[in-house]
Design a protein around this motif. Structure first.
Motif, PDB file in Angstrom:
ATOM      1  N   VAL A  82    -108.987 -11.610 -24.396  1.00  0.00           N
ATOM      2  CA  VAL A  82    -110.345 -11.887 -23.932  1.00  0.00           C
ATOM      3  C   VAL A  82    -110.301 -13.034 -22.926  1.00  0.00           C
ATOM      4  O   VAL A  82    -109.904 -14.160 -23.258  1.00  0.00           O
ATOM      5  CB  VAL A  82    -111.270 -12.242 -25.114  1.00  0.00           C
ATOM      6  N   CYS A  83    -110.698 -12.748 -21.708  1.00  0.00           N
ATOM      7  CA  CYS A  83    -110.684 -13.748 -20.641  1.00  0.00           C
ATOM      8  C   CYS A  83    -111.570 -14.933 -21.011  1.00  0.00           C
ATOM      9  O   CYS A  83    -112.675 -14.764 -21.542  1.00  0.00           O
ATOM     10  CB  CYS A  83    -111.178 -13.119 -19.338  1.00  0.00           C
ATOM     11  N   THR A  84    -111.081 -16.127 -20.714  1.00  0.00           N
ATOM     12  CA  THR A  84    -111.813 -17.339 -21.075  1.00  0.00           C
ATOM     13  C   THR A  84    -112.922 -17.678 -20.082  1.00  0.00           C
ATOM     14  O   THR A  84    -113.630 -18.664 -20.286  1.00  0.00           O
ATOM     15  CB  THR A  84    -110.846 -18.529 -21.182  1.00  0.00           C
ATOM     16  N   HIS A  85    -113.066 -16.859 -19.029  1.00  0.00           N
ATOM     17  CA  HIS A  85    -114.171 -17.105 -18.098  1.00  0.00           C
ATOM     18  C   HIS A  85    -115.461 -16.554 -18.701  1.00  0.00           C
ATOM     19  O   HIS A  85    -116.252 -17.319 -19.250  1.00  0.00           O
ATOM     20  CB  HIS A  85    -113.859 -16.484 -16.729  1.00  0.00           C
ATOM     21  N   LEU A  86    -115.631 -15.240 -18.643  1.00  0.00           N
ATOM     22  CA  LEU A  86    -116.862 -14.659 -19.188  1.00  0.00           C
ATOM     23  C   LEU A  86    -116.610 -13.551 -20.194  1.00  0.00           C
ATOM     24  O   LEU A  86    -117.504 -12.757 -20.491  1.00  0.00           O
ATOM     25  CB  LEU A  86    -117.751 -14.149 -18.048  1.00  0.00           C
ATOM     26  N   GLY A  87    -115.382 -13.472 -20.686  1.00  0.00           N
ATOM     27  CA  GLY A  87    -115.123 -12.573 -21.808  1.00  0.00           C
ATOM     28  C   GLY A  87    -114.688 -11.162 -21.483  1.00  0.00           C
ATOM     29  O   GLY A  87    -114.664 -10.308 -22.383  1.00  0.00           O
ATOM     30  N   CYS A  88    -114.329 -10.864 -20.240  1.00  0.00           N
ATOM     31  CA  CYS A  88    -113.807  -9.528 -19.935  1.00  0.00           C
ATOM     32  C   CYS A  88    -112.411  -9.386 -20.555  1.00  0.00           C
ATOM     33  O   CYS A  88    -111.789 -10.372 -20.932  1.00  0.00           O
ATOM     34  CB  CYS A  88    -113.723  -9.321 -18.427  1.00  0.00           C
ATOM     35  N   ILE A  89    -111.930  -8.167 -20.638  1.00  0.00           N
ATOM     36  CA  ILE A  89    -110.620  -7.902 -21.237  1.00  0.00           C
ATOM     37  C   ILE A  89    -109.569  -7.854 -20.128  1.00  0.00           C
ATOM     38  O   ILE A  89    -109.684  -7.066 -19.183  1.00  0.00           O
ATOM     39  CB  ILE A  89    -110.632  -6.569 -22.019  1.00  0.00           C
ATOM     40  N   GLU A 100    -104.226  -9.770 -15.374  1.00  0.00           N
ATOM     41  CA  GLU A 100    -105.285  -9.891 -14.379  1.00  0.00           C
ATOM     42  C   GLU A 100    -106.605  -9.533 -15.044  1.00  0.00           C
ATOM     43  O   GLU A 100    -106.687  -8.558 -15.790  1.00  0.00           O
ATOM     44  CB  GLU A 100    -104.998  -8.935 -13.227  1.00  0.00           C
ATOM     45  N   CYS A 101    -107.615 -10.310 -14.766  1.00  0.00           N
ATOM     46  CA  CYS A 101    -108.944 -10.000 -15.277  1.00  0.00           C
ATOM     47  C   CYS A 101    -109.679  -9.173 -14.234  1.00  0.00           C
ATOM     48  O   CYS A 101    -109.790  -9.599 -13.076  1.00  0.00           O
ATOM     49  CB  CYS A 101    -109.719 -11.288 -15.581  1.00  0.00           C
ATOM     50  N   PRO A 102    -110.174  -7.997 -14.611  1.00  0.00           N
ATOM     51  CA  PRO A 102    -110.813  -7.118 -13.637  1.00  0.00           C
ATOM     52  C   PRO A 102    -112.185  -7.601 -13.168  1.00  0.00           C
ATOM     53  O   PRO A 102    -112.706  -7.096 -12.174  1.00  0.00           O
ATOM     54  CB  PRO A 102    -110.925  -5.780 -14.379  1.00  0.00           C
ATOM     55  N   HIS A 104    -113.441 -10.980 -12.315  1.00  0.00           N
ATOM     56  CA  HIS A 104    -113.561 -11.961 -11.234  1.00  0.00           C
ATOM     57  C   HIS A 104    -112.201 -12.394 -10.704  1.00  0.00           C
ATOM     58  O   HIS A 104    -112.082 -13.453 -10.087  1.00  0.00           O
ATOM     59  CB  HIS A 104    -114.350 -13.188 -11.698  1.00  0.00           C
ATOM     60  N   GLY A 105    -111.167 -11.603 -11.007  1.00  0.00           N
ATOM     61  CA  GLY A 105    -109.850 -11.876 -10.426  1.00  0.00           C
ATOM     62  C   GLY A 105    -109.058 -12.981 -11.092  1.00  0.00           C
ATOM     63  O   GLY A 105    -108.073 -13.450 -10.511  1.00  0.00           O
ATOM     64  N   GLY A 106    -109.432 -13.399 -12.276  1.00  0.00           N
ATOM     65  CA  GLY A 106    -108.635 -14.410 -12.975  1.00  0.00           C
ATOM     66  C   GLY A 106    -107.252 -13.855 -13.278  1.00  0.00           C
ATOM     67  O   GLY A 106    -107.088 -12.657 -13.523  1.00  0.00           O
ATOM     68  N   PRO A 118    -111.279 -18.107 -11.729  1.00  0.00           N
ATOM     69  CA  PRO A 118    -112.227 -19.009 -12.396  1.00  0.00           C
ATOM     70  C   PRO A 118    -111.995 -19.303 -13.871  1.00  0.00           C
ATOM     71  O   PRO A 118    -112.704 -20.178 -14.410  1.00  0.00           O
ATOM     72  CB  PRO A 118    -113.558 -18.271 -12.217  1.00  0.00           C
ATOM     73  N   PRO A 119    -111.079 -18.652 -14.598  1.00  0.00           N
ATOM     74  CA  PRO A 119    -110.976 -18.978 -16.033  1.00  0.00           C
ATOM     75  C   PRO A 119    -110.715 -20.464 -16.263  1.00  0.00           C
ATOM     76  O   PRO A 119    -109.786 -21.034 -15.680  1.00  0.00           O
ATOM     77  CB  PRO A 119    -109.796 -18.121 -16.518  1.00  0.00           C
ATOM     78  N   PRO A 120    -111.509 -21.099 -17.113  1.00  0.00           N
ATOM     79  CA  PRO A 120    -111.380 -22.539 -17.325  1.00  0.00           C
ATOM     80  C   PRO A 120    -110.279 -22.931 -18.296  1.00  0.00           C
ATOM     81  O   PRO A 120    -109.866 -24.083 -18.334  1.00  0.00           O
ATOM     82  CB  PRO A 120    -112.745 -22.928 -17.899  1.00  0.00           C
TER      83      PRO A 120
END
Ligand code: FES
Length: 138
Positions: A82-89, A100-102, A104-106, A118-120
């Motif tokens: 789970v991406c730490t930016h906004l929760g995408c897989i 790679e997060c689909p 926002h490109g994290g 952007p993942p913090p």
């Protein structure tokens, strides 16, 4: 006679009130306590043969996507997917050896550290143990 009627009414109102409380309260309680999938203490077993060296195996852990890796022969790790930016897989990119997060490109390395975007925070690390032919997550 009036006493009996009063006791009956009090008992009937009390019973009805308890039934209504249970009827409304149980669904409300279930809504307020999120489903943890396989239980809060659940462990996930993954056959070692399903996780190739340099590869990744996605699983569900406590109701959320996770990924098991074998970065070196015989060394296993697991991360939340789970991406730490906004929760995408996140998706594993074997050709690049990273995630790679689909949304926002994290991008994250195989240790979960943020490489770009952007993942913090890094991806959460999960406990892993080897038990015979299985890898146990959690
Ligand atoms: S949710 Fe992953 S980069 Fe935004």
């Amino acid at each position: 006679m009036a006493d009996n009627r009063r006791r009956f009414l009090v008992a009937a109102i009390g019973t009805t009130g308890a039934a209504l409380t249970a009827l409304v309260g149980w669904p409300l309680l279930r809504t307020l306590t999120p489903d943890s999938g396989e239980g809060a203490d659940a462990q996930v077993r993954v056959p070692r043969k399903d996780v190739p060296v340099g590869g990744a195996k996605f699983v569900q852990y406590k109701g959320k996507p996770a990924v098991v890796l074998q970065p070196e022969p015989g060394k296993f790790t697991a991360l939340s997917a789970v991406c730490t930016h906004l929760g995408c897989i996140v998706k594993f990119k074997p050709e690049q050896g990273d995630f790679e997060c689909p949304c926002h490109g994290g991008r994250f390395d195989t240790k979960g550290e943020v490489l770009a975007g952007p993942p913090p925070e890094p991806l959460a690390t999960l406990a892993v143990a080897v038990d015979g032919d299985d890898i146990v997550v959690g």
